[in-house]
Write an enzyme that holds these catalytic residues in place. Structure first.
Site, PDB file in Angstrom:
ATOM      1  N   HIS A  18       0.834  -1.202   0.000  1.00 46.27           N
ATOM      2  CA  HIS A  18       0.000   0.000   0.000  1.00 46.27           C
ATOM      3  C   HIS A  18       0.868   1.251   0.000  1.00 46.27           C
ATOM      4  O   HIS A  18       0.624   2.193  -0.758  1.00 46.27           O
ATOM      5  CB  HIS A  18      -0.907   0.048   1.245  1.00 46.27           C
ATOM      6  CG  HIS A  18      -1.981  -0.972   1.288  1.00 46.27           C
ATOM      7  ND1 HIS A  18      -2.208  -1.722   2.414  1.00 46.27           N
ATOM      8  CD2 HIS A  18      -2.898  -1.354   0.374  1.00 46.27           C
ATOM      9  CE1 HIS A  18      -3.239  -2.528   2.180  1.00 46.27           C
ATOM     10  NE2 HIS A  18      -3.666  -2.330   0.940  1.00 46.27           N
ATOM     11  N   LYS A  42     -15.998  -7.740   4.253  1.00 47.67           N
ATOM     12  CA  LYS A  42     -14.832  -8.148   5.031  1.00 47.67           C
ATOM     13  C   LYS A  42     -15.082  -7.925   6.520  1.00 47.67           C
ATOM     14  O   LYS A  42     -15.741  -6.974   6.909  1.00 47.67           O
ATOM     15  CB  LYS A  42     -13.597  -7.326   4.625  1.00 47.67           C
ATOM     16  CG  LYS A  42     -13.122  -7.558   3.209  1.00 47.67           C
ATOM     17  CD  LYS A  42     -11.873  -6.740   2.923  1.00 47.67           C
ATOM     18  CE  LYS A  42     -11.373  -6.932   1.509  1.00 47.67           C
ATOM     19  NZ  LYS A  42     -10.176  -6.122   1.236  1.00 47.67           N
ATOM     20  N   ARG A  95      -1.872  -6.329  -7.944  1.00 45.62           N
ATOM     21  CA  ARG A  95      -0.877  -7.350  -7.630  1.00 45.62           C
ATOM     22  C   ARG A  95      -0.848  -8.468  -8.654  1.00 45.62           C
ATOM     23  O   ARG A  95       0.182  -9.095  -8.855  1.00 45.62           O
ATOM     24  CB  ARG A  95      -1.156  -7.957  -6.246  1.00 45.62           C
ATOM     25  CG  ARG A  95      -1.007  -6.979  -5.102  1.00 45.62           C
ATOM     26  CD  ARG A  95      -1.505  -7.580  -3.826  1.00 45.62           C
ATOM     27  NE  ARG A  95      -2.955  -7.787  -3.970  1.00 45.62           N
ATOM     28  CZ  ARG A  95      -3.731  -8.320  -3.056  1.00 45.62           C
ATOM     29  NH1 ARG A  95      -3.229  -8.736  -1.926  1.00 45.62           N
ATOM     30  NH2 ARG A  95      -5.025  -8.453  -3.260  1.00 45.62           N
ATOM     31  N   SER A 132      -3.574  -7.534   3.055  1.00 45.69           N
ATOM     32  CA  SER A 132      -3.943  -7.256   4.444  1.00 45.69           C
ATOM     33  C   SER A 132      -4.502  -8.499   5.116  1.00 45.69           C
ATOM     34  O   SER A 132      -4.231  -8.756   6.290  1.00 45.69           O
ATOM     35  CB  SER A 132      -4.959  -6.117   4.512  1.00 45.69           C
ATOM     36  OG  SER A 132      -4.374  -4.908   4.119  1.00 45.69           O
TER      37      SER A 132
END
Length: 163
Positions: A18, A42, A95, A132
Site C-alpha cells: 500500500h 470483510k 498485484r 492485508s
C-alpha cells in the site's frame, strides 16, 4: 488546475505494498487522498480510526513527500467522495490478474457514474504476494509480520496480539 487522486482501500492493516502505491501516486498527482473505506464483505480487525492513524504514521515514517490527506468514507459511493474533494482519478494497486478482473468492472461503473477514471499502478513484485488479509492471519497466529508492513503497524499488531 490541481490534479487530485484518491487511493481507496480497507487498509486493515496498511502494508508495504500500500505504501509503495501511495508514494508513487504522490509523485504523480498534486494531492492524494488515502481513503479508508468500509467493506461490508470483510470482517475488520482494526477500527477505522485506528487504520487512519496507522496510515498517517506510516506515511510520515516512510518520508512520503507531497500533499497526502488521510480520511475515511463510509456513507455513499466512493465517487461521491471524489466529487466532494475535486478528485478526477482513483488509484488502484494491482498485484495480479485477479486484481485486474476484480477492479475492472468497478472502474467502468465509476467512470459511468461520475466520470472518475481509474489508474492501475502495478505493485512492486517484492510485495505482490502480500495482502492485508494475509497479514491479519499471520499476526493472529503469532507470526512475524515485520517484512510485510510498516514498523509502526508491526509494533502495533505485536502488542495487540500478545496475550
Amino acid at each position: 488546475m490541481q490534479r487530485i487522486a484518491v487511493v481507496p482501500g480497507s487498509f486493515d492493516p496498511v502494508t508495504l505494498g500500500h505504501l509503495d502505491v501511495i508514494g508513487r501516486a504522490a509523485g504523480l498527482y498534486d494531492e492524494v487522498h488515502v481513503v479508508v473505506v468500509h467493506n461490508p464483505d470483510k470482517s475488520a480487525l482494526l477500527p477505522i480510526a485506528q487504520r487512519v492513524s496507522l496510515i498517517e504514521r506510516s506515511i510520515a515514517d516512510a518520508g512520503i513527500e507531497g500533499r497526502v490527506v488521510v480520511a475515511s468514507w463510509s456513507m455513499g459511493l466512493l465517487v461521491d467522495y471524489c466529487t466532494d474533494v475535486g478528485a478526477s482519478v482513483l488509484i488502484k494497486g494491482i498485484r495480479s490478474q485477479v486484481d485486474v478482473a476484480y477492479e475492472t468492472p468497478m472502474a467502468i461503473v465509476n467512470r459511468h457514474l461520475a466520470g472518475i477514471e481509474t489508474v492501475f499502478i502495478l505493485t512492486d513484485p517484492a510485495n505482490a504476494h502480500v495482502s492485508s488479509s494475509l497479514v491479519r492471519q499471520v499476526a493472529a497466529l503469532g507470526g512475524d509480520v515485520a517484512p510485510y508492513v510498516p514498523r509502526v503497524v508491526s509494533d502495533f499488531l505485536q502488542a495487540a496480539m500478545t496475550p
